[in-house]
Design a protein around this motif. Structure first.
Motif, PDB file in Angstrom:
ATOM      1  N   PRO A   1      91.980 -21.670 -53.129  1.00  0.00           N
ATOM      2  CA  PRO A   1      90.954 -22.282 -53.938  1.00  0.00           C
ATOM      3  C   PRO A   1      90.967 -23.711 -53.579  1.00  0.00           C
ATOM      4  CG  PRO A   1      92.822 -20.907 -55.067  1.00  0.00           C
ATOM      5  CD  PRO A   1      93.189 -20.658 -53.733  1.00  0.00           C
ATOM      6  N   LEU A   2      89.789 -24.435 -53.667  1.00  0.00           N
ATOM      7  CA  LEU A   2      90.018 -25.839 -53.139  1.00  0.00           C
ATOM      8  C   LEU A   2      90.690 -26.793 -54.245  1.00  0.00           C
ATOM      9  CD1 LEU A   2      86.551 -25.982 -51.170  1.00  0.00           C
ATOM     10  CD2 LEU A   2      88.928 -25.529 -50.114  1.00  0.00           C
ATOM     11  N   ASP A   3      90.466 -26.394 -55.343  1.00  0.00           N
ATOM     12  CA  ASP A   3      90.951 -27.059 -56.569  1.00  0.00           C
ATOM     13  C   ASP A   3      92.353 -27.405 -56.576  1.00  0.00           C
ATOM     14  OD1 ASP A   3      90.942 -24.702 -59.235  1.00  0.00           O
ATOM     15  OD2 ASP A   3      90.324 -24.426 -56.976  1.00  0.00           O
ATOM     16  N   LEU A   4      93.034 -26.593 -56.006  1.00  0.00           N
ATOM     17  CA  LEU A   4      94.365 -26.729 -55.822  1.00  0.00           C
ATOM     18  C   LEU A   4      94.902 -27.502 -54.696  1.00  0.00           C
ATOM     19  CD1 LEU A   4      95.439 -23.079 -56.664  1.00  0.00           C
ATOM     20  CD2 LEU A   4      95.219 -24.644 -58.152  1.00  0.00           C
ATOM     21  N   PHE A   5      94.228 -27.989 -53.905  1.00  0.00           N
ATOM     22  CA  PHE A   5      94.394 -28.766 -52.603  1.00  0.00           C
ATOM     23  C   PHE A   5      94.767 -30.308 -53.162  1.00  0.00           C
ATOM     24  CE2 PHE A   5      92.449 -26.198 -48.944  1.00  0.00           C
ATOM     25  CZ  PHE A   5      93.177 -25.328 -49.065  1.00  0.00           C
ATOM     26  N   ASP A   6      95.675 -30.900 -52.605  1.00  0.00           N
ATOM     27  CA  ASP A   6      95.864 -32.421 -52.633  1.00  0.00           C
ATOM     28  C   ASP A   6      94.904 -33.376 -51.813  1.00  0.00           C
ATOM     29  OD1 ASP A   6      97.315 -32.603 -50.315  1.00  0.00           O
ATOM     30  OD2 ASP A   6      99.056 -32.459 -51.255  1.00  0.00           O
ATOM     31  N   THR A   7      94.548 -34.373 -51.777  1.00  0.00           N
ATOM     32  CA  THR A   7      93.873 -35.248 -50.904  1.00  0.00           C
ATOM     33  C   THR A   7      93.952 -34.580 -49.243  1.00  0.00           C
ATOM     34  OG1 THR A   7      93.995 -36.885 -52.684  1.00  0.00           O
ATOM     35  CG2 THR A   7      92.976 -37.465 -50.497  1.00  0.00           C
ATOM     36  N   LYS A   8      95.425 -34.945 -49.228  1.00  0.00           N
ATOM     37  CA  LYS A   8      95.668 -34.847 -47.801  1.00  0.00           C
ATOM     38  C   LYS A   8      95.304 -33.300 -47.196  1.00  0.00           C
ATOM     39  CE  LYS A   8      99.695 -35.963 -45.065  1.00  0.00           C
ATOM     40  NZ  LYS A   8     101.066 -35.826 -44.904  1.00  0.00           N
ATOM     41  N   GLN A   9      95.363 -32.264 -47.895  1.00  0.00           N
ATOM     42  CA  GLN A   9      95.266 -30.763 -47.806  1.00  0.00           C
ATOM     43  C   GLN A   9      93.641 -30.742 -47.542  1.00  0.00           C
ATOM     44  OE1 GLN A   9      97.537 -29.213 -51.044  1.00  0.00           O
ATOM     45  NE2 GLN A   9      98.604 -28.003 -49.692  1.00  0.00           N
ATOM     46  N   LEU A  10      93.016 -31.468 -48.518  1.00  0.00           N
ATOM     47  CA  LEU A  10      91.598 -31.351 -48.384  1.00  0.00           C
ATOM     48  C   LEU A  10      90.943 -31.818 -47.037  1.00  0.00           C
ATOM     49  CD1 LEU A  10      90.168 -32.451 -52.129  1.00  0.00           C
ATOM     50  CD2 LEU A  10      89.930 -30.413 -50.980  1.00  0.00           C
ATOM     51  N   ARG A  11      91.702 -32.961 -46.639  1.00  0.00           N
ATOM     52  CA  ARG A  11      91.091 -33.533 -45.272  1.00  0.00           C
ATOM     53  C   ARG A  11      91.580 -32.698 -44.194  1.00  0.00           C
ATOM     54  NH1 ARG A  11      93.767 -38.815 -46.724  1.00  0.00           N
ATOM     55  NH2 ARG A  11      92.178 -39.868 -48.090  1.00  0.00           N
ATOM     56  N   ALA A  12      92.569 -32.109 -44.095  1.00  0.00           N
ATOM     57  CA  ALA A  12      92.981 -31.030 -43.184  1.00  0.00           C
ATOM     58  C   ALA A  12      91.773 -29.976 -43.341  1.00  0.00           C
ATOM     59  CB  ALA A  12      94.245 -30.514 -43.276  1.00  0.00           C
ATOM     60  N   MET A  13      91.503 -29.284 -44.452  1.00  0.00           N
ATOM     61  CA  MET A  13      90.366 -28.325 -44.652  1.00  0.00           C
ATOM     62  C   MET A  13      89.195 -28.794 -44.086  1.00  0.00           C
ATOM     63  SD  MET A  13      87.739 -27.710 -46.713  1.00  0.00           S
ATOM     64  CE  MET A  13      87.947 -28.905 -48.222  1.00  0.00           C
ATOM     65  N   LYS A  14      88.928 -30.205 -44.251  1.00  0.00           N
ATOM     66  CA  LYS A  14      87.590 -30.582 -43.703  1.00  0.00           C
ATOM     67  C   LYS A  14      87.445 -30.263 -42.253  1.00  0.00           C
ATOM     68  CE  LYS A  14      86.370 -33.455 -47.730  1.00  0.00           C
ATOM     69  NZ  LYS A  14      86.383 -34.864 -48.163  1.00  0.00           N
ATOM     70  N   LYS A  15      88.542 -30.514 -41.583  1.00  0.00           N
ATOM     71  CA  LYS A  15      88.698 -30.678 -40.261  1.00  0.00           C
ATOM     72  C   LYS A  15      88.268 -29.375 -39.755  1.00  0.00           C
ATOM     73  CE  LYS A  15      91.269 -34.613 -39.266  1.00  0.00           C
ATOM     74  NZ  LYS A  15      90.988 -35.514 -40.480  1.00  0.00           N
ATOM     75  N   ASN A  16      88.558 -28.201 -40.474  1.00  0.00           N
ATOM     76  CA  ASN A  16      88.288 -27.019 -40.185  1.00  0.00           C
ATOM     77  C   ASN A  16      86.613 -26.599 -40.388  1.00  0.00           C
ATOM     78  OD1 ASN A  16      88.721 -24.267 -39.409  1.00  0.00           O
ATOM     79  ND2 ASN A  16      89.164 -23.713 -41.668  1.00  0.00           N
ATOM     80  N   ILE A  17      85.922 -27.411 -41.123  1.00  0.00           N
ATOM     81  CA  ILE A  17      84.642 -27.258 -41.352  1.00  0.00           C
ATOM     82  C   ILE A  17      83.619 -28.169 -40.796  1.00  0.00           C
ATOM     83  CG2 ILE A  17      83.018 -26.778 -43.375  1.00  0.00           C
ATOM     84  CD1 ILE A  17      85.108 -26.290 -45.141  1.00  0.00           C
ATOM     85  N   GLY A  18      83.032 -27.988 -39.778  1.00  0.00           N
ATOM     86  CA  GLY A  18      81.859 -28.953 -39.305  1.00  0.00           C
ATOM     87  C   GLY A  18      80.727 -28.854 -40.035  1.00  0.00           C
TER      88      GLY A  18
END
Ligand SMILES: Nc1ncnc2c1ncn2[C@@H]1O[C@H](COP(=O)(O)OP(=O)(O)OP(=O)(O)O)[C@@H](O)[C@H]1O
Ligand SMILES: [Mg+2]
Lengths: 219, 351
Positions: free
Chosen positions: B68-85
């Motif tokens: 769930p993305l709502d549990l991610f902090d800013t840093k984890q969100l940035r890492a997640m975005k690198k996995n999504i083009g």
């Protein structure tokens, strides 16, 4: 031909003084103004480092400083100038008010340039997970470079105009020469020559700015 | 891979609230090319932007890879975005940088060593067919080439998901097709899950396996492309389907047939009648010689084909046909039963 009261040497000194005043205050003014402009863009509502508090304090301060006529600023901050450079007259004394005058101006111009960067570029940056610093470094600044160069060109020309008034604190320079020798002593020759010199400098700065901006924009 | 659970998105501006998304539930599976179609303002962009959290849901949950993305902090969100083009309608390339540098950006952001960048970018440009354009600037490229750069850039960080927001809407039909083929290759060769937003049904038809139809912030229909194309339920879906599949006669044709039938009816025997039916068949039924069998087997029924159309979707054939049957009632009913038995959807058309 013309009867004039000043020597060639005085012209050369005046040009040097103008260049020093413009150069130094442009340099320091940019060092303050460019970060200021960046801060305005990133802290504004919707910016990558949105901060209501910061923006709502910074924004009016810049407006206030910018709304003061240069001549008033020049006189009003004499105590501050003295504190900073240990004197209230001369070229270095003129640099202080010139810097304070130009920094918020540059800030505003930089803000405008950066705001011209397309929303889509920022969206792309965000989708790549760029940090706010990376957004500024790799997206905003390179994309706005051409516009930023034109911005600094405008600021430089504004500064050249402002240096004419620096005579009030004995700053010297070409403008001062025109006023104190040409205008006040009715020396037409000095007026004509100083005007020609100023036109050449302004034209030169503008052409250089245009050239560099074109190069940065690649067309 | 991507899940949305009871997602709502409300925009509030100067006291005016705008419910952009309502009660969204959807699942995109690994390997899918998932299409989202809808008219302008339906909320498609808002929906896709939820996946990489460019937009946060007002209510509900978005999960990527089960997290769930709502549990991610800013840093984890940035890492997640690198996995999504992500690629965009207007490409969003940096005009001040070369094609090479544009594609390199995601790698520069992750501080990848220069030699690795050189190799990866060269490889990507080769893959998208722009091996010779590395030193060009975006303003020297055509729209299709720009989108290829956008695609290469989106792939640079080796993502497992690719989001496409109207990626072909600024392109002509031929260029659109070549970009779609490229996306398909990406899906197949790199096994990247693709979510694609469009208002063109042809895009869905060409490469998607599953589709959601959106209207006014809601998903009004979703399923496999074959299901949705084969049996559209909602009027909006039917409108979209009609843009790529002609499933009925044109009105001047209809009028002509009505007039003819009316004439023929006068000449009918007492126990004879004329009926018009609309047939729909999917997949293997479409290729069977059903009509031929019908013609041979039910000799008492006179068969007249008024309209026929075949469309290929997901390498399955979808057939639409309008036929006229003339004969006595029992014979006609028998023929209809035969068709139903063969898996054909059949519906009587009342004039
Ligand atoms: N940042 C925003 N602030 C306020 N309202 C927004 C915002 N973004 C989108 N909306 C609203 O949400 C609704 C859906 O917009 P969205 O962009 O998702 O539609 P769309 O289906 O992508 O349309 P299009 O095909 O035109 O791109 C619209 O009514 C739009 O005005
Ligand atoms: Mg949109």
């Amino acid at each position: 031909m013309f009867s004039t009261s000043i020597t060639l040497n005085q012209f050369i000194v005046a040009i040097q003084e103008t260049l020093v005043m413009v150069g130094v205050s442009l340099l320091i003014g940019s060092l303050i103004g460019i970060p200021l402009g960046i801060l305005l863009v990133v802290t504004r509502p919707g910016g990558v480092l949105e901060s209501k508090l910061f923006y709502s304090v910074l924004n009016p301060i810049i407006n206030i400083v910018r709304s003061l006529p240069f001549i008033i600023l020049l006189v009003a901050i004499i105590p501050f100038t003295r504190m900073l450079v240990n004197t209230s007259i001369g070229t270095s004394a003129a640099i202080v008010p010139l810097t304070i005058y130009i920094a918020p101006y540059i800030g505003r111009l930089v803000e405008n340039s950066l705001l011209e960067v397309k929303e889509g570029i920022l969206e792309a940056a965000e989708s790549m997970g760029a940090t706010p610093f990376q957004v500024i470094r790799y997206f905003l600044l390179p994309e706005a470079l051409g516009s930023l160069i034109l911005t600094l060109t405008t600021a430089t020309i504004g500064l050249i105009g402002a240096t004419a008034m620096a005579g009030v604190v004995g700053g010297g320079g070409v403008g001062d020469l025109a006023i104190s020798f040409g205008y006040q002593r009715f020396d037409t020759f000095v007026i004509v020559v100083t005007c020609i010199i100023l036109v050449i400098i302004v034209q030169g700065v503008q052409s250089l700015g245009n050239y560099l901006a074109r190069k940065a924009r690649r067309n | 891979m991507i899940q949305m659970q009871d997602v709502y998105k409300v925009f509030e501006r100067k006291g005016v609230t705008n419910e952009a998304l309502k009660n969204i539930n959807l699942t995109v599976n690994k390997g899918d090319i998932f299409g989202v179609i809808g008219y302008s303002g339906a909320g498609k962009s808002t929906l896709i932007r939820l996946v990489n959290y460019l937009e946060r849901p007002t209510k509900g949950r978005v999960l990527v890879d089960g997290k769930p993305l709502d549990l991610f902090d800013t840093k984890q969100l940035r890492a997640m975005k690198k996995n999504i083009g992500m690629i965009f309608q207007h490409f969003n390339l940096l005009e001040s940088k070369t094609v090479f540098d544009n594609v390199a950006i995601p790698l520069v952001l992750t501080k990848t060593p220069k030699t690795d960048i050189q190799q990866r970018v060269t490889e990507l440009l080769e893959f998208v067919g722009l091996g010779d354009k590395a030193k060009s600037f975006p303003n020297e490229l055509s729209g299709g080439q720009k989108q290829r750069v956008g695609i290469a850039r989106a792939l640079a960080s080796n993502p497992s998901i690719l989001l496409c927001d109207e990626a072909t809407s600024a392109l002509d039909p031929q260029t659109t097709r070549s970009i779609l083929q490229l996306l398909k290759r990406i899906n197949e060769e790199y096994n990247i899950t693709i979510m694609i937003i469009t208002h063109e049904m042809s895009v869905i038809q060409e490469i998607c396996n599953r589709v959601a139809v959106m209207e006014k912030g809601e998903i009004i229909e979703q399923g496999t492309v074959l299901e949705v194309f084969g049996k559209p339920k909602h009027p909006t879906t039917k409108n979209f389907v009609r843009t790529v599949i002609q499933d009925s006669m044109q009105s001047n044709m209809k009028e002509l047939i009505q007039r003819q039938s009316a004439q023929q009816r006068h000449q009918l025997d007492a126990n004879q009648q004329i009926q018009i039916y609309k047939l729909e068949f999917v997949g293997e039924h479409a290729s069977e010689p059903i009509i031929h069998t019908l013609y041979r087997k039910y000799v008492n029924v006179q068969l007249n084909i008024l309209f026929a159309n075949m469309t290929e979707i997901q390498s399955t054939t979808l057939g639409h046909m309008v036929i006229q049957l003339k004969g006595n009632n029992e014979d006609i009913q028998e023929a209809v039963a035969f068709l139903e038995d063969k898996g054909v959807t059949i519906r009587e058309v009342k004039e």
